[in-house]
Design an enzyme around this catalytic site. Structure first.
Site, PDB file in Angstrom:
ATOM      1  N   ASP A 188       0.823  -1.219   0.000  1.00 44.64           N
ATOM      2  CA  ASP A 188       0.000   0.000   0.000  1.00 44.64           C
ATOM      3  C   ASP A 188       0.855   1.265   0.000  1.00 44.64           C
ATOM      4  O   ASP A 188       0.361   2.361  -0.286  1.00 44.64           O
ATOM      5  CB  ASP A 188      -0.972   0.012   1.199  1.00 44.64           C
ATOM      6  CG  ASP A 188      -0.304  -0.066   2.561  1.00 44.64           C
ATOM      7  OD1 ASP A 188       0.945  -0.114   2.627  1.00 44.64           O
ATOM      8  OD2 ASP A 188      -1.030  -0.082   3.572  1.00 44.64           O
TER       9      ASP A 188
ATOM     10  N   TYR B 189      12.168   2.908  -0.574  1.00 46.97           N
ATOM     11  CA  TYR B 189      11.517   1.584  -0.642  1.00 46.97           C
ATOM     12  C   TYR B 189      10.236   1.652  -1.481  1.00 46.97           C
ATOM     13  O   TYR B 189      10.056   0.888  -2.427  1.00 46.97           O
ATOM     14  CB  TYR B 189      11.203   1.069   0.774  1.00 46.97           C
ATOM     15  CG  TYR B 189      10.167  -0.052   0.774  1.00 46.97           C
ATOM     16  CD1 TYR B 189      10.469  -1.306   0.245  1.00 46.97           C
ATOM     17  CD2 TYR B 189       8.872   0.161   1.278  1.00 46.97           C
ATOM     18  CE1 TYR B 189       9.518  -2.322   0.215  1.00 46.97           C
ATOM     19  CE2 TYR B 189       7.925  -0.853   1.260  1.00 46.97           C
ATOM     20  CZ  TYR B 189       8.249  -2.097   0.724  1.00 46.97           C
ATOM     21  OH  TYR B 189       7.310  -3.090   0.689  1.00 46.97           O
TER      22      TYR B 189
HETATM   23  P1  NAD Z   1      11.281  -9.867   3.907  1.00 45.52           P
HETATM   24  O1  NAD Z   1      12.308  -8.790   3.868  1.00 45.52           O
HETATM   25  O2  NAD Z   1      10.967 -10.522   5.197  1.00 45.52           O
HETATM   26  O3  NAD Z   1      11.675 -11.038   2.883  1.00 45.52           O
HETATM   27  C1  NAD Z   1      12.183 -10.783   1.606  1.00 45.52           C
HETATM   28  C2  NAD Z   1      12.781 -12.086   1.075  1.00 45.52           C
HETATM   29  O4  NAD Z   1      13.251 -11.850  -0.253  1.00 45.52           O
HETATM   30  C3  NAD Z   1      13.972 -12.592   1.881  1.00 45.52           C
HETATM   31  O5  NAD Z   1      13.857 -13.980   2.109  1.00 45.52           O
HETATM   32  C4  NAD Z   1      15.176 -12.273   1.004  1.00 45.52           C
HETATM   33  O6  NAD Z   1      16.251 -13.169   1.189  1.00 45.52           O
HETATM   34  C5  NAD Z   1      14.559 -12.397  -0.383  1.00 45.52           C
HETATM   35  N1  NAD Z   1      15.274 -11.615  -1.394  1.00 45.52           N
HETATM   36  C6  NAD Z   1      15.711 -10.326  -1.295  1.00 45.52           C
HETATM   37  N2  NAD Z   1      16.335  -9.961  -2.418  1.00 45.52           N
HETATM   38  C7  NAD Z   1      16.267 -11.028  -3.270  1.00 45.52           C
HETATM   39  C8  NAD Z   1      16.721 -11.252  -4.596  1.00 45.52           C
HETATM   40  N3  NAD Z   1      17.380 -10.309  -5.280  1.00 45.52           N
HETATM   41  N4  NAD Z   1      16.479 -12.461  -5.163  1.00 45.52           N
HETATM   42  C9  NAD Z   1      15.832 -13.443  -4.470  1.00 45.52           C
HETATM   43  N5  NAD Z   1      15.400 -13.271  -3.207  1.00 45.52           N
HETATM   44  C10 NAD Z   1      15.608 -12.077  -2.614  1.00 45.52           C
HETATM   45  O7  NAD Z   1       9.981  -9.224   3.253  1.00 45.52           O
HETATM   46  P2  NAD Z   1       8.442  -9.519   3.550  1.00 45.52           P
HETATM   47  O8  NAD Z   1       8.004  -8.622   4.635  1.00 45.52           O
HETATM   48  O9  NAD Z   1       8.243 -10.971   3.647  1.00 45.52           O
HETATM   49  O10 NAD Z   1       7.795  -8.958   2.198  1.00 45.52           O
HETATM   50  C11 NAD Z   1       7.633  -9.816   1.060  1.00 45.52           C
HETATM   51  C12 NAD Z   1       7.017  -9.008  -0.061  1.00 45.52           C
HETATM   52  O11 NAD Z   1       5.767  -8.484   0.349  1.00 45.52           O
HETATM   53  C13 NAD Z   1       7.839  -7.810  -0.503  1.00 45.52           C
HETATM   54  O12 NAD Z   1       7.743  -7.687  -1.900  1.00 45.52           O
HETATM   55  C14 NAD Z   1       7.179  -6.622   0.178  1.00 45.52           C
HETATM   56  O13 NAD Z   1       7.365  -5.444  -0.553  1.00 45.52           O
HETATM   57  C15 NAD Z   1       5.740  -7.071   0.172  1.00 45.52           C
HETATM   58  N6  NAD Z   1       4.884  -6.535   1.258  1.00 45.52           N
HETATM   59  C16 NAD Z   1       5.276  -6.636   2.563  1.00 45.52           C
HETATM   60  C17 NAD Z   1       4.421  -6.185   3.572  1.00 45.52           C
HETATM   61  C18 NAD Z   1       4.791  -6.292   5.035  1.00 45.52           C
HETATM   62  O14 NAD Z   1       4.067  -5.746   5.879  1.00 45.52           O
HETATM   63  N7  NAD Z   1       5.865  -6.972   5.394  1.00 45.52           N
HETATM   64  C19 NAD Z   1       3.180  -5.625   3.241  1.00 45.52           C
HETATM   65  C20 NAD Z   1       2.819  -5.525   1.882  1.00 45.52           C
HETATM   66  C21 NAD Z   1       3.682  -6.010   0.899  1.00 45.52           C
HETATM   67  O1  DAU Z   2       2.394  -0.902   4.539  1.00 43.74           O
HETATM   68  C1  DAU Z   2       3.068  -2.041   4.083  1.00 43.74           C
HETATM   69  C2  DAU Z   2       4.518  -1.957   4.473  1.00 43.74           C
HETATM   70  O2  DAU Z   2       4.576  -2.179   5.877  1.00 43.74           O
HETATM   71  C3  DAU Z   2       5.407  -2.942   3.729  1.00 43.74           C
HETATM   72  O3  DAU Z   2       5.408  -2.624   2.374  1.00 43.74           O
HETATM   73  C4  DAU Z   2       6.835  -2.899   4.273  1.00 43.74           C
HETATM   74  O4  DAU Z   2       7.615  -3.889   3.653  1.00 43.74           O
HETATM   75  C5  DAU Z   2       6.778  -3.166   5.767  1.00 43.74           C
HETATM   76  O5  DAU Z   2       8.077  -3.074   6.319  1.00 43.74           O
HETATM   77  C6  DAU Z   2       5.855  -2.170   6.452  1.00 43.74           C
HETATM   78  O6  DAU Z   2       6.403  -0.833   6.390  1.00 43.74           O
HETATM   79  P1  DAU Z   2       6.312   0.163   7.654  1.00 43.74           P
HETATM   80  O7  DAU Z   2       7.352   1.193   7.493  1.00 43.74           O
HETATM   81  O8  DAU Z   2       4.917   0.610   7.886  1.00 43.74           O
HETATM   82  O9  DAU Z   2       6.689  -0.908   8.822  1.00 43.74           O
HETATM   83  P2  DAU Z   2       7.630  -0.795  10.108  1.00 43.74           P
HETATM   84  O10 DAU Z   2       7.352  -2.010  10.927  1.00 43.74           O
HETATM   85  O11 DAU Z   2       9.039  -0.495   9.760  1.00 43.74           O
HETATM   86  O12 DAU Z   2       7.013   0.463  10.865  1.00 43.74           O
HETATM   87  C7  DAU Z   2       5.652   0.499  11.245  1.00 43.74           C
HETATM   88  C8  DAU Z   2       5.400   1.848  11.912  1.00 43.74           C
HETATM   89  O13 DAU Z   2       6.093   1.874  13.167  1.00 43.74           O
HETATM   90  C9  DAU Z   2       5.930   3.018  11.114  1.00 43.74           C
HETATM   91  O14 DAU Z   2       5.031   4.121  11.271  1.00 43.74           O
HETATM   92  C10 DAU Z   2       7.269   3.341  11.773  1.00 43.74           C
HETATM   93  C11 DAU Z   2       7.032   2.943  13.209  1.00 43.74           C
HETATM   94  N1  DAU Z   2       8.238   2.440  13.949  1.00 43.74           N
HETATM   95  C12 DAU Z   2       8.962   1.447  13.366  1.00 43.74           C
HETATM   96  C13 DAU Z   2      10.075   0.947  14.014  1.00 43.74           C
HETATM   97  C14 DAU Z   2      10.918  -0.144  13.391  1.00 43.74           C
HETATM   98  C15 DAU Z   2       8.553   2.963  15.190  1.00 43.74           C
HETATM   99  O15 DAU Z   2       7.855   3.849  15.715  1.00 43.74           O
HETATM  100  N2  DAU Z   2       9.657   2.463  15.826  1.00 43.74           N
HETATM  101  C16 DAU Z   2      10.449   1.499  15.282  1.00 43.74           C
HETATM  102  O16 DAU Z   2      11.471   1.125  15.914  1.00 43.74           O
END
Ligand code: NAD
Ligand code: DAU
Length: 356
Positions: free
Chosen positions: A134, A159
């Site tokens: 998002d 990012y």
């Molecule tokens: P993560 O960082 O936990 O995992 C990413 C994985 O991708 C890792 O296992 C890493 O080794 C692998 N990777 C990185 N670069 C690579 C490459 N060049 N080739 C092959 N593998 C590679 O991320 P996540 O939180 O599991 O997110 C997964 C996907 O979902 C991402 O595309 C992210 O943008 C998307 N996403 C995440 C969230 C969230 O809240 N975490 C929300 C919405 C979308």
């Molecule tokens: O919205 C989807 C995204 O959510 C994904 O695309 C990203 O991969 C995922 O990392 C996440 O991004 P955020 O930046 O929202 O997540 P994060 O957990 O890093 O932070 C969540 C919120 O908390 C953000 O407003 C920043 C705040 N934060 C984060 C950390 C690590 C703090 O206040 N303290 C912290 O130490």
């Protein structure tokens, strides 16, 4: 039949692979570079399972991807592989450009060549599902409506800009070459195997270690939280029934300010693992300097996915966060194994001297 999952050793990818193989015997080819965020321990329960083929490698390695496609002939690809942490993208955007943009481009090129060579039936049923976020839509004001799929792209961090670029490439490969793509844009996930650089697992791990709980700025930024297994079920649904070329927003209507999240985590720990001194964990909360360019609010309008494909999340925030905190308490070995030297270096870089 098989599917190719990229990034399947990360947080969401490993949950997806585990859930997939719990529900289906269709093999998964799992291509993951094993960056700091990739962890084979997440997939330990699949050791020796012939339905899971793990390959360490980069989505940007065109020859490797072409070989894998030719050898395994997957009917679909689910692309999770990415650099995913906003704070890391602020400290060093290069890896985000390489993997999220160049890597996705090379993957699309390899897939286009493979798909172009398939027989007509296989060509028609093939799908490339791109997992996005998002954050590409930018930041909402307090009273703005939630993001729909028609919201304009306004990414604010390196990012989210790199994810936005990858979404555009995926869209263009459909529009120009007819590649049968699907894109999902999901809100913040939480749950098992979440790497403790992100808000919820960082708070759990720091609280239990007696460390400060660093809240950025005023802690009133809003995120829209979805339990990871609900994200996985939504992706399966889109893969099964999504319309080619369409975008689906995924979310659970769970907007919460960060401070409320931290208080909830603290209250659950007070109940499940009280501090030895009997004091509440919330005493460990420390306000630190804000994230540069910090998006104020995200909120997902998931009505398209609900009405067109009949998907709904199974967890409420209350059930999901209880399961999550309990998982971290039950998996202390996993938690200590992920706290490597590079993890400690990251904490040093992001938090040391970060005064409010
Ligand atoms: P993560 O960082 O936990 O995992 C990413 C994985 O991708 C890792 O296992 C890493 O080794 C692998 N990777 C990185 N670069 C690579 C490459 N060049 N080739 C092959 N593998 C590679 O991320 P996540 O939180 O599991 O997110 C997964 C996907 O979902 C991402 O595309 C992210 O943008 C998307 N996403 C995440 C969230 C969230 O809240 N975490 C929300 C919405 C979308
Ligand atoms: O919205 C989807 C995204 O959510 C994904 O695309 C990203 O991969 C995922 O990392 C996440 O991004 P955020 O930046 O929202 O997540 P994060 O957990 O890093 O932070 C969540 C919120 O908390 C953000 O407003 C920043 C705040 N934060 C984060 C950390 C690590 C703090 O206040 N303290 C912290 O130490």
């Amino acid at each position: 039949m098989s599917i190719l999952v990229t990034g399947g050793a990360g947080f969401i990818g490993s949950n997806f692979v585990l859930d997939w193989l719990a529900q289906s015997d269709e093999p998964v080819i799992n291509l993951d570079k094993l960056t700091y965020a990739g962890n084979r321990e997440n997939l330990q329960s699949l050791n020796g399972d012939p339905r899971h083929v793990f390959v360490q490698g980069d989505i940007g390695d065109s020859a490797l991807v072409a070989d894998l496609l030719a050898k395994h002939q997957p009917r679909a690809i689910v692309n999770f592989a990415a650099e995913s942490h906003v704070d890391r993208s602020i400290h060093g955007p290069e890896d985000f450009i390489q993997t999220n943009i160049v890597g996705t481009f090379r993957l699309l090129e390899a897939v286009r060549a493979y798909w172009g060579g398939l027989q007509s039936d296989a060509r028609q049923s093939f799908r490339f599902l791109h997992v996005s976020t998002d954050e590409v839509y930018g930041s909402l004001g307090k009273d703005d409506p939630a993001f729909t799929e028609a919201h304009r792209y306004e990414p604010n961090s390196p990012y989210s800009a790199s994810k936005a670029a990858s979404d555009h490439l995926v869209r263009a490969y459909h529009h120009t070459y007819g590649l049968p793509v699907l894109t999902t844009n999901c809100s913040n996930n939480y749950g098992p195997y979440h790497f403790p650089e992100k808000l919820i697992p960082l708070m759990i791990v720091n609280a239990l270690a007696g460390k400060p709980l660093p809240v950025y700025g005023d802690g009133q930024q809003i995120r829209d939280w979805l339990y990871v297994k609900d994200h996985c079920s939504a992706i399966r649904r889109v893969l099964d029934a999504g319309h080619i070329g369409e975008v689906y927003n995924i979310g659970g209507w769970n907007e919460k300010p960060n401070l409320e999240i931290v208080h909830t985590v603290c209250a659950l720990l007070d109940e499940l693992r009280p501090r030895a001194d009997g004091k509440p964990y919330k005493e460990q909360i420390t306000y630190v300097a804000d994230r540069p360019g910090h998006d104020r609010r995200y909120a997902i309008d998931a009505r398209k996915l609900e009405s067109e494909l009949g998907w709904k999340p199974a967890e409420t925030f209350e059930t999901g966060i209880s399961k999550t905190v309990q998982w971290y308490l039950d998996n202390q070995a996993w938690v200590s194994n992920v706290q490597s030297g590079t993890y400690r270096e990251w904490l040093e870089k992001n938090y040391t001297g970060r005064n409010a």
